[in-house]
Design a protein around this motif. Structure first.
Motif, PDB file in Angstrom:
ATOM      1  N   UNK A  27       0.803  -1.230   0.000  1.00 16.87           N
ATOM      2  CA  UNK A  27       0.000   0.000   0.000  1.00 16.87           C
ATOM      3  C   UNK A  27       0.840   1.288   0.000  1.00 16.87           C
ATOM      4  N   UNK A  84       1.564   0.163  -6.370  1.00 18.87           N
ATOM      5  CA  UNK A  84       0.457   1.087  -6.601  1.00 18.87           C
ATOM      6  C   UNK A  84       0.341   1.473  -8.074  1.00 18.87           C
ATOM      7  N   UNK A 119      -1.317   0.359 -16.635  1.00 20.71           N
ATOM      8  CA  UNK A 119      -0.916   1.765 -16.644  1.00 20.71           C
ATOM      9  C   UNK A 119       0.522   1.929 -17.146  1.00 20.71           C
ATOM     10  N   UNK A 157      -9.041   7.119 -12.886  1.00 20.63           N
ATOM     11  CA  UNK A 157      -7.797   6.826 -12.172  1.00 20.63           C
ATOM     12  C   UNK A 157      -6.722   7.773 -12.685  1.00 20.63           C
ATOM     13  N   UNK A 158      -6.068   8.473 -11.758  1.00 22.17           N
ATOM     14  CA  UNK A 158      -4.955   9.349 -12.136  1.00 22.17           C
ATOM     15  C   UNK A 158      -3.684   8.629 -11.708  1.00 22.17           C
ATOM     16  N   UNK A 159      -3.049   9.042 -10.634  1.00 21.37           N
ATOM     17  CA  UNK A 159      -1.854   8.335 -10.167  1.00 21.37           C
ATOM     18  C   UNK A 159      -2.192   6.990  -9.548  1.00 21.37           C
ATOM     19  N   UNK A 160      -3.385   6.893  -8.988  1.00 23.37           N
ATOM     20  CA  UNK A 160      -3.801   5.643  -8.364  1.00 23.37           C
ATOM     21  C   UNK A 160      -3.331   5.470  -6.922  1.00 23.37           C
ATOM     22  N   UNK A 161      -2.606   6.439  -6.380  1.00 28.74           N
ATOM     23  CA  UNK A 161      -2.018   6.238  -5.048  1.00 28.74           C
ATOM     24  C   UNK A 161      -3.070   6.202  -3.935  1.00 28.74           C
ATOM     25  N   UNK A 215      -5.925   2.907  -5.656  1.00 31.38           N
ATOM     26  CA  UNK A 215      -5.496   1.502  -5.612  1.00 31.38           C
ATOM     27  C   UNK A 215      -5.435   1.011  -4.166  1.00 31.38           C
ATOM     28  N   UNK A 216      -4.990   1.888  -3.261  1.00 30.83           N
ATOM     29  CA  UNK A 216      -4.970   1.501  -1.842  1.00 30.83           C
ATOM     30  C   UNK A 216      -6.397   1.199  -1.374  1.00 30.83           C
ATOM     31  N   UNK A 235       3.989   9.779  -8.517  1.00 29.60           N
ATOM     32  CA  UNK A 235       2.744   9.275  -9.111  1.00 29.60           C
ATOM     33  C   UNK A 235       1.550  10.150  -8.774  1.00 29.60           C
TER      34      UNK A 235
END
Ligand SMILES: Cc1cc2nc3c(=O)[nH]c(=O)nc-3n(C[C@H](O)[C@H](O)[C@H](O)COP(=O)(O)OP(=O)(O)OC[C@H]3O[C@@H](n4cnc5c(N)ncnc54)[C@H](O)[C@@H]3O)c2cc1C
Ligand code: FES
Ligand code: FES
Lengths: 156, 298
Positions: free
Chosen positions: A43, A62, A67, B32-36, B39-40, B110
């Motif tokens: 995470x 991540x 992507x 979704x951009x960076x996903x940080x 995704x978490x 990101x």
């Protein structure tokens, strides 16, 4: 549905089909058998999964593999030159900056990216650059010293 | 290992195509951009979109454009781009400072500014600075576009006025008036990878270098469900001549302007103390810059 992606990993072109829910960490480890990239927390907290994507170190846990389509990626396997270690790897070994080794691939990638753009970093800049990479063993001091020593050697 | 549930993934090639796609997905799709963050949250199972729509191939979202002291920042500009931009550092040092304290270098590479805003975390780093700077966001929807001040954009933890199907495309930061200065201080347990226990962004504008305060903005973060203005503190500063006593008075008023909670990162009492200290410090620095720098230092 699986997607076809193309990327370069350690200067080799790959074209593979991946499901959208697989992370870059998983694809590197499971499909490409590049086991140097570790997964710790999953995470974004530990940095064990660090790889370089288009010149920048990122947490591969991540990043979705889809992507990374079209990207240029470097993992720890792409850092050494043939049989000789990269200067950063060499100083890590010599100076006790590695204990269990779990954080090492990520640390080395964060450190080499730093030295690429800033060949003479201050101690603070080194600490800042590796601040997303956790190490449970070394206490960081030896890692910081190894990166600084690598910077001196690479200057010569 | 935390596994991701199944979902689809699309990369539309233009904004109209992306908007059409999102509207067809009727709330089951997510940008979704960076996903940080995303995704978490998907790994933890708190959000379960059926389809992710990436704007990676949409042109024009990754630029910082400056004009007459103002900046237009594309939603997909990364936090590292902001932290490293000379343009941002010289026009809006407060924004540069808030960006360089976000997460770790790995996350900043990101994480995007748009994602930091839309995710609407109470402790997010960029919103307080952007609110103090009077930023607006541009929201594009299928058939309707609007501009919304960031002040008023957030409605609670994780929620904002953005509607499903809308895309945040741009953040517009207006030029700062002359004799303006500001500061952002984030307090965390460690220097990296720590969301704020308390953060404060302040900005002061004087009528002349040794003059009175004609505009005061103090934005407090992590001490209420969204970033909030220290309203009574701001009022107390208006029209006054700057002094340490004035700032100390404003700082103690700011303590009553927030409603901190106790959690694992800090107690409410401690947070109130820190609001007091950080408001004082940011105001002093803001004043110093405002009096010394012509043409805006925030
Ligand atoms: C280890 C770690 C540490 C972190 N530390 C910090 C910190 O110190 N400070 C801080 O503020 N944050 C922190 N974060 C949170 C996160 O990195 C930031 O909020 C980041 O800016 C999110 O951007 P992103 O591009 O990754 O967003 P994403 O994860 O891609 O998206 C976040 C949300 O915004 C939506 N979204 C994104 N872009 C758009 C758009 N253009 N239009 C409409 N909706 C959009 C997505 O659908 C999603 O709901 C941290 C995260 C991690 C994992
Ligand atoms: S495994 Fe990616 S940051 Fe821990
Ligand atoms: S050497 Fe063991 S975690 Fe760093």
């Amino acid at each position: 549905m699986k997607k076809l992606i193309t990327f370069r990993v350690n200067d080799r072109e790959y074209e593979i089909a991946v499901a959208p829910n697989r992370t870059l960490t998983q694809v590197l480890r499971e499909d490409l058998n590049l086991l140097g990239t570790k997964e710790g927390c999953g995470v974004g907290d530990c940095g064990a999964c660090t790889v370089i994507v288009d010149g920048k170190p990122v947490n591969s846990c991540l990043v979705l593999a889809v992507q990374a389509d079209g990207s240029d990626i470097t993992t720890i396997e792409g850092v050494a030159r043939g049989d000789s270690l990269h200067t950063v790897q060499q100083t890590f070994v010599e100076m006790g900056a590695i204990q269990c080794g779990f954080c090492t691939p990520g640390m080395v990638l964060s450190a080499t990216s730093l030295l690429d753009k800033n060949p003479r970093p201050t101690e603070r800049e080194v600490r800042e650059a590796i601040s997303g990479n956790l190490c449970r063993c070394t206490g960081y001091q030896k890692i910081v010293e190894a990166v600084q020593e690598a910077s001196r050697r690479m200057k010569k | 290992m935390l596994l991701l549930p199944k979902f689809d993934y699309e990369e539309p090639k233009s904004l109209p195509e992306a908007l059409a796609m999102l509207s067809e997905l009727r709330g089951k799709g997510r940008v979704i951009a960076g996903g940080t963050d995303l995704i978490v949250n998907m790994k933890k199972g708190t959000v379960k979109p059926a389809c992710l729509v990436s704007l990676k191939k949409v042109d024009g979202l990754r630029e910082i454009v400056g004009e007459n002291g103002a900046l237009a920042i594309g939603s997909h500009v990364t936090v590292s781009q902001i932290a490293e931009s000379d343009q941002v550092a010289s026009a809006f040092p407060v924004l540069a400072r808030s960006a360089s304290g976000l997460g770790s270098p790995l996350i900043r590479n990101r994480a995007t500014i748009g994602g930091n805003i839309v995710t609407a975390r109470p402790a997010a780093d960029l919103p307080p600075a952007l609110i103090a700077l009077g930023a607006q966001v541009e929201l594009r929807g299928n058939g309707k576009d609007r501009k919304v001040p960031l002040d008023g954009f957030f409605t609670g933890p994780g929620s904002s006025v953005i509607e499903p199907g809308e895309v945040l495309t741009e953040i517009i930061v207006p030029a700062a008036p002359p004799f303006t200065g500001g500061d952002y201080i984030k307090l965390g347990h460690r220097a990296a990878l720590e969301i704020a226990i308390v953060a404060v962004a302040s900005r002061l504008t004087l009528d002349k270098p040794d003059g009175v305060i004609v505009d005061a903005r103090i934005v407090l973060s992590s001490v209420a469900p969204t970033a909030v203005h220290a309203v009574s503190a701001e009022k107390a500063l208006m029209g006054q001549r700057p002094s340490e006593e004035l700032f100390a008075g404003a700082a103690s008023l700011a303590v009553a302007d927030c409603s901190p909670i106790t959690d694992i990162r800090g107690g409410a009492e401690y947070r109130r103390d820190m609001v007091n200290t950080l408001v004082k410090r940011t105001l002093l620095k803001a004043y110093h810059d405002a009096a010394g720098v012509k043409g805006g230092g925030a």
